[in-house]
Structures are given as structure tokens and as C-alpha cells.
Design an enzyme around this catalytic site. Structure first.
Site, PDB file in Angstrom:
ATOM      1  N   SER A 144       0.872  -1.182   0.000  1.00 23.78           N
ATOM      2  CA  SER A 144       0.000   0.000   0.000  1.00 23.78           C
ATOM      3  C   SER A 144       0.900   1.220   0.000  1.00 23.78           C
ATOM      4  CB  SER A 144      -0.843  -0.030   1.277  1.00 23.78           C
ATOM      5  OG  SER A 144      -1.342   1.253   1.585  1.00 23.78           O
ATOM      6  N   TYR A 157      -1.842  -1.267  10.522  1.00 21.54           N
ATOM      7  CA  TYR A 157      -1.843  -1.395   9.055  1.00 21.54           C
ATOM      8  C   TYR A 157      -0.537  -0.846   8.475  1.00 21.54           C
ATOM      9  CZ  TYR A 157      -3.751  -1.195   4.273  1.00 21.54           C
ATOM     10  OH  TYR A 157      -3.965  -1.373   2.920  1.00 21.54           O
TER      11      TYR A 157
END
Ligand code: NAD
Length: 272
Positions: A144, A157
Site C-alpha cells: 500500500s 496497518y
């Protein structure tokens, strides 16, 4: 293009969104595929059957939980026992939780690190012996923009996605002489049904038009003001499987509409 004819691809988290696009792209290039992820069985079966009929390949489904090391190893074994090999491994399953660090639930931290980071370790560990034996392999992990930059309230995350970069580099070096490449793809905001479903509520909550929600809320951090598409992500993954990509290894490749080229403050950073 049949660059994966005779090859087998395992894609974790492929019952929807980006993972399903990877699986369909690999099937379109001739690979048999192992689907994995959560979801209602009839929906999963529809997608599995569609892959077989659309592309003339074989597809099987495993409900293995990416939070459980034993089930991850069994997922790789299923691919090897069903089709004879696992040649392409895509670690894609991912979950998110948003909370301030002092309130971040411990179980959520453990789950996110488990599914978004440790599952890649377990799957790679299980798949590499077979790849080495056959002298070819492609390992790709969906990272990401949060593998490169942080946003507040996403400690687990961001830590997991940064961790994927380190794991990718290490595995790439270990396998550099084995004709197995290991890379990750760092995405900005990707247009998925999940994103689309958020729009009506956000329009109501913020009294904004649809185009304002997309540009000023969802794509606040994405300079192009356009979503990445799942096809664009899958196309890069397919290229990484080609012979032309044989010297790309240990790389963290961004598809983020310029997100990580920009220097806006972290508060501007968006959901993923
Ligand atoms: P999604 O929710 O549509 O897909 C996630 C997949 O993971 C689903 O198939 C789900 O069933 C599966 N999954 C979740 N928990 C699992 C578990 N315990 N075991 C097995 N499978 C599990 O979301 P997506 O947007 O397609 O996300 C895919 C990947 O892309 C994730 O790693 C995510 O972090 C990453 N990503 C997405 C975006 C975006 O904008 N959509 C941006 C950057 C990174």
C-alpha cells in the site's frame, strides 16, 4: 497472451476486489488458480465457475484463514496436490482498523499483523521449497502507499505494510539465484465495490455531491484525483510474472496516482 500456461497461481484474499482481479488476470494468461478468502459460498462458487468457463482453466477454492499458520500451509499444499505445483504466489488478503494508538485494541493489532504481514511469511515459507525444486517462481504481495508513508490512527496497518517491504527485500535476496522473484505493489486508492458503497453515506453525512466526495474526501491524498483500477493492478502483477520482469526483484512498485510523490501533511492522507 498465455504466459502462464501450465503454471499455477495461489492468490490469498481473492474472493473480491483486487485479489479477484489478480486471479482472473492469471487465469486469462493460462494459469490454473487457487482462490481464497471470506465470503458467502454461493458467491464464491459463482466467481470460481466463471473463471473456469471464461478462461478454460481449472480453479479451486480454499477457505483457509490467513490468520492461522496451519491453514496457510494447507492452502499451499492444496495447490500443489491439486495441480502439481504453486508457481505464482500472491499475498493479497488484508484487513484494516482505525483507532488512536492508546486505544488501539490489542486483538485488532494482532489480527492485522497476522493477516497483513505474518500470513505472507507463512505462505512464502510454504511455497518456496516447491518453487526452488522447479527452478521458477513469482512472489507478489499487495502492499500500500502505507508501506512508504504513514497516516494517523492506522498503526497496525502501516506497520504491517512497511514490514512487507522488508520481508520482500529479504526474500528477494535469498532467492536471487533461484529464478524466483519477490516484489510488492504499493497501491493508492483503488476503485472497488467497497469504496463505491461508501459514497452515498458520505454524500449525506457531509452534504457533498458525488464528484466532491470522490475528489475532496476519498481522493484527498491522490494527486491525479483518479482511482487506481483493479485491472491496472492485475496488469502489473501479470507483467511481474513475465520473462521481461525476471530482473525485477526486491522492488516495491507504486501504483498510487502520485500519492507518495507528494508532500502534503499526514492529516491529508486517505483511507488505505
Ligand atoms: P477486499 O476487502 O475487497 O479484499 C480483501 C480480501 O481479503 C477478501 O477476499 C477477504 O475475504 C480477504 N480476507 C480478509 N481476511 C481474511 C482472512 N482472515 N483469511 C483469508 N482471507 C481474508 O479489499 P481490497 O481493497 O481488494 O484489498 C486487497 C489488498 O489490497 C489488501 O491487502 C489491502 O490492504 C490492499 N490495498 C487496497 C487498497 C484499496 O484502495 N482498495 C489500497 C491499498 C492497499
Amino acid at each position: 497472451m498465455s504466459i502462464l500456461k501450465g503454471k499455477v497461481a495461489v492468490v490469498t484474499g481473492s474472493t473480491s476486489g483486487i485479489g479477484l482481479a489478480y486471479a482472473r488476470a492469471f487465469a486469462g494468461a493460462g494459469a490454473d488458480v487457487v482462490l481464497n478468502g471470506m465470503g458467502a459460498l454461493p458467491d464464491v462458487e459463482r466467481e470460481r465457475a466463471a473463471i473456469e468457463s471464461d478462461f478454460g482453466v481449472k480453479a479451486v477454492y480454499s477457505p483457509a484463514d490467513m490468520a492461522k499458520p496451519d491453514e496457510i500451509a494447507e492452502l499451499i499444499t492444496l495447490g500443489e496436490n491439486t495441480f502439481g505445483s504453486v508457481d505464482v504466489l500472491v499475498n493479497n488478503a488484508g484487513v484494516q482498523h482505525v483507532a488512536a494508538i492508546e486505544e488501539f485494541p490489542i486483538d485488532k493489532w494482532d489480527t492485522i499483523i497476522g493477516i497483513n504481514l505474518s500470513s505472507a511469511f507463512h505462505a512464502i515459507r510454504a511455497a518456496v521449497p516447491g518453487m526452488k525444486k522447479r527452478g521458477w517462481g513469482r512472489i507478489i504481495t499487495t502492499a500500500s502507499a502505507h508501506s512508504l508513508v504513514a497516516s494517523p490512527f492506522k498503526s497496525a496497518y502501516v506497520a504491517a505494510k512497511h514490514g512487507i517491504v522488508g520481508l520482500t527485500k529479504t526474500v528477494a535476496l535469498e532467492l536471487a539465484r533461484s529464478k524466483i522473484t519477490c516484489n510488492c505493489i504499493s497501491l493508492g486508492y483503488v476503485w472497488t465495490p467497497l469504496v463505491e458503497k461508501q459514497i452515498p453515506n458520505t454524500m449525506k453525512a457531509r452534504n457533498l455531491r458525488r464528484d466532491e466526495v470522490i475528489s475532496d474526501v476519498l481522493l484527498a491524498a491522490q494527486p491525479t484525483k483518479e482511482f487506481v483500477t483493479v485491472q491496472q493492478v492485475a496488469s502489473l502483477a501479470l507483467f511481474l510474472c513475465s520473462q521481461d520482469a525476471a530482473q525485477i526483484t526486491g522492488a516495491n512498485l507504486s501504483i498510487d496516482g502520485g500519492w507518495t510523490a507528494a508532500s502534503s501533511p499526514p492529516q491529508m492522507r486517505s483511507a488505505f
